[in-house]
Design an enzyme around this catalytic site. Structure first.
Site, PDB file in Angstrom:
ATOM      1  N   HIS A 386       0.844  -1.211   0.000  1.00 29.57           N
ATOM      2  CA  HIS A 386       0.000   0.000   0.000  1.00 29.57           C
ATOM      3  C   HIS A 386       0.880   1.262   0.000  1.00 29.57           C
ATOM      4  O   HIS A 386       0.748   2.135  -0.866  1.00 29.57           O
ATOM      5  CB  HIS A 386      -0.908  -0.033   1.236  1.00 29.57           C
ATOM      6  N   GLU A 387       1.785   1.336   0.977  1.00 28.12           N
ATOM      7  CA  GLU A 387       2.639   2.532   1.066  1.00 28.12           C
ATOM      8  C   GLU A 387       3.605   2.617  -0.118  1.00 28.12           C
ATOM      9  O   GLU A 387       3.944   3.709  -0.576  1.00 28.12           O
ATOM     10  CB  GLU A 387       3.402   2.550   2.395  1.00 28.12           C
ATOM     11  N   HIS A 390       1.822   4.406  -2.865  1.00 26.96           N
ATOM     12  CA  HIS A 390       1.915   5.866  -2.692  1.00 26.96           C
ATOM     13  C   HIS A 390       3.291   6.373  -3.121  1.00 26.96           C
ATOM     14  O   HIS A 390       3.409   7.376  -3.836  1.00 26.96           O
ATOM     15  CB  HIS A 390       1.727   6.238  -1.213  1.00 26.96           C
ATOM     16  N   HIS A 393       3.813   6.318  -6.844  1.00 30.13           N
ATOM     17  CA  HIS A 393       2.994   7.381  -7.439  1.00 30.13           C
ATOM     18  C   HIS A 393       3.744   8.718  -7.318  1.00 30.13           C
ATOM     19  O   HIS A 393       3.884   9.472  -8.291  1.00 30.13           O
ATOM     20  CB  HIS A 393       1.640   7.434  -6.706  1.00 30.13           C
TER      21      HIS A 393
END
Length: 600
Positions: A386-387, A390, A393
């Site tokens: 998940h991190e 980020h 991105h």
């Protein structure tokens, strides 16, 4: 008790020396930036006197903003790694104060820009073609025209920035540094001090007594401080409502969503879709009761995995698995993941005073760092991907966009992270060899959906209701907040509030209620990610390329346009319906596995 930071191996600590080599270098930048921000006062009154001035002042503004961002990130992350160190508390306070000063000095910028007519702006661009690089930036400013105040009013608001942030900061210090939780018994029968970091793993314990004790210890502590927490939350709500009113928005929600040019209908559509699918959540809750074999399900039973198969991962195993799964995006993406995992972008382990939870952070000119509080669970493997979503991105945006478009809106932020999670689920389900492992992965997916779509929508509903209540003149006492939260919790889970009295205090421990209409984006983001991951795993190379294009777009266009190009129209209910369809299919499959005894 968690270790002091000095006991943690260097390879498990993020390397903030890549931002500033030493604290001394940060302090020197503080002096330089302070002086340059002070000097920038001379720009006031000159922004739109010529096209050249508009260009030079805009570039000076963005340059100072870029350096200030990097300066702030160092102070903030140094403080987050151990919130009890006075030196870094002071650094963060200085950085926050300098941000306030910067806002105050450049308070002239928007009001002066707003005096520019469309005709004059076009003449400026013709005269100074370099201005066209900022076309979207200027267009967004003009769209906010109705909400920008006079220069004097903007200066007053900018000068009050620290005061406006005081409720949130007070909550943070109370919740991370001052509050002390009691000792509880863990699964091994050892006495451990309850912390934010270990609470979830205790709540996931297969031993019901461990869950009950941790749950009651956590909420008895919040019960003691409920009036203080109510005051910080009430003050924060009042600040958001006041700022919205002053800027001529209909509501705090209107103000918050306007920042990303998202229509309020997106929020309402989410809540309507979730409320019409609460039967699926309650069906899952009933299955949980059946699998756990309890007469009466309690809120402390909601988080424990239903599977008897413990899928555990050491941190090193999780890195390896994440790298393998994320290769689906191609070599460029995979190379950057490897850098993040090997060049100390990640602060891994729990230590005394460390900020709870997990996040990806950084600035345009830094690595996209990650903070974790690692436990060897399947859930933490998902937190890592998940991190990493980020951080990738951020990295791809910064590599492909100039600073002015080198970030992305909060509305888009959760899509990249949860797409990674969904791809992890798809991959694990493909690889799984027996019913018991399949059961564990499906259970994890459904728990993730429950926590990200249903739970965050519950938070979003609560957040909106308390802002409306304050707008209508109601006082947000702890009693009011407790009752409202207990009622909502019962509506969502179908578990009677009288049988679960502790849950009424949960609102007090949720930091996201201080993030100003942030939480709904977890739910919309997860649903969009569910839709996109399906395309990435089962679609064509073109689907992957369109998705990577989204990751590289930053804020170079409006959020809804950027995600539309990746293949999702978030103004309709379709993507939400598609997500609930996947949830129902996987719930049905889990029910079938239970019927076959795969959970035993």
């Amino acid at each position: 008790m968690s270790d002091n930071r000095s006991h943690i191996e260097e390879k498990y600590q993020w390397d903030l020396s890549t931002i500033f080599a030493t604290d001394q270098a940060w302090e020197e930048e503080f002096e330089t930036l302070s002086a340059q921000i002070q000097d920038a006062k001379s720009f006031a009154g000159n922004l739109v006197t010529s096209g050249q001035n508009l260009l030079e002042i805009t570039e000076a503004y963005l340059d100072l903003s870029r350096r200030l961002e990097k300066f702030y990130v160092y102070a903030s992350m140094k403080n987050d790694q151990d919130t009890t160190v006075a030196k870094y508390q002071e650094y963060e306070a200085k950085a926050t104060a300098l941000y306030a000063k910067f806002s105050e000095v450049f308070a002239f910028y928007e009001p002066e820009f707003m005096t520019l007519s469309g005709q004059d702006y076009e003449a400026f661009v013709a005269e100074v073609p370099a201005l066209s690089a900022y076309a979207h930036f200027f267009e967004q400013l003009l769209k906010r025209q109705a909400h920008v105040l006079s220069q004097a009013e903007e200066e007053l608001l900018a000068g009050a920035q620290e005061i406006f942030g005081a409720a949130s900061e007070t909550f943070s210090i109370l919740d991370n540094a001052d509050i002390v939780f009691p000792f509880v018994t863990n699964e091994n029968g050892e006495e451990v001090q309850l912390t934010h970091g270990n609470f979830i793993s205790l709540m996931e314990s297969k031993n019901r007594q461990v869950r009950k004790e941790a749950y009651e210890a956590m909420y008895s502590t919040y019960n003691q401080y409920q009036h203080t927490y109510a005051k910080t939350l009430q003050t924060n709500v009042k600040v958001q409502n006041y700022k919205a009113r002053v800027r001529k928005f209909d509501s705090a929600r209107d103000a918050a969503m306007s920042a990303n040019f998202i229509p309020e209908a997106v929020y309402d559509t989410l809540l309507e879709a979730v409320n019409s699918n609460l039967h699926l959540l309650q069906r899952y809750v009933n299955l949980r009761k059946q699998v756990l074999g309890v007469d009466e399900l309690k809120m402390y039973d909601i988080y424990t995995p239903l599977s008897q198969t413990d899928m555990t991962f050491t941190y090193e195993e999780a890195l390896e698995k994440a790298e393998q799964v994320l290769q689906i995006f191609g070599k460029d993406y995979a190379d950057r993941v490897h850098r993040a995992f090997t060049e100390r972008w990640i602060d891994v382990h729990v230590n005394k005073g460390k900020r709870s939870g997990a996040y990806s952070g950084g600035a345009y000119d830094t690595n996209a760092f990650m903070l974790l509080n690692w436990q060897d669970t399947l859930d933490n493997l998902y937190t890592l991907v998940h991190e990493t979503g980020h951080s990738l991105h951020s990295t791809l945006t910064r590599e492909n966009q100039p600073y002015v478009y080198g970030d992305y809106t909060l509305f888009l932020a959760e899509i990249a992270s949860t797409t990674n999670e969904n791809i992890m689920t798809e991959t694990l389900l493909k690889e799984v060899e027996d019913d018991k492992q399949r059961f564990a992965i499906l259970n994890h997916y459904l728990d993730g959906f429950k926590g990200t779509v249903f739970r965050q929508a519950q938070f979003a509903e609560f957040e909106h209701l308390i802002h409306i209540a304050d707008q209508e003149g109601k006082v947000l006492t702890s009693e009011y907040l407790n009752n409202l939260y207990a009622d909502l919790n019962e509506k969502y889970y179908g578990l009677k509030k009288e049988d679960n009295p502790e849950i009424q205090f949960e609102w007090a421990r949720i930091p996201h209620f201080y993030y100003n209409y942030y939480v709904y984006q977890y739910a919309t983001g997860f649903a969009a990610a569910s839709y996109l991951s399906e395309k990435i795993v089962h679609g064509s190379q073109e689907d992957i390329d369109k998705y990577l294009g989204f990751l590289k777009s930053g804020s170079s266009d409006y959020s809804l346009n950027i995600i539309r190009k990746a293949g999702v129209d978030m103004t309709t209910v379709d993507y939400l319906n598609a997500a609930f369809k996947v949830f129902e299919e996987r719930l049905t499959e889990l029910e079938e596995l239970v019927a076959r005894g795969a959970h035993l």
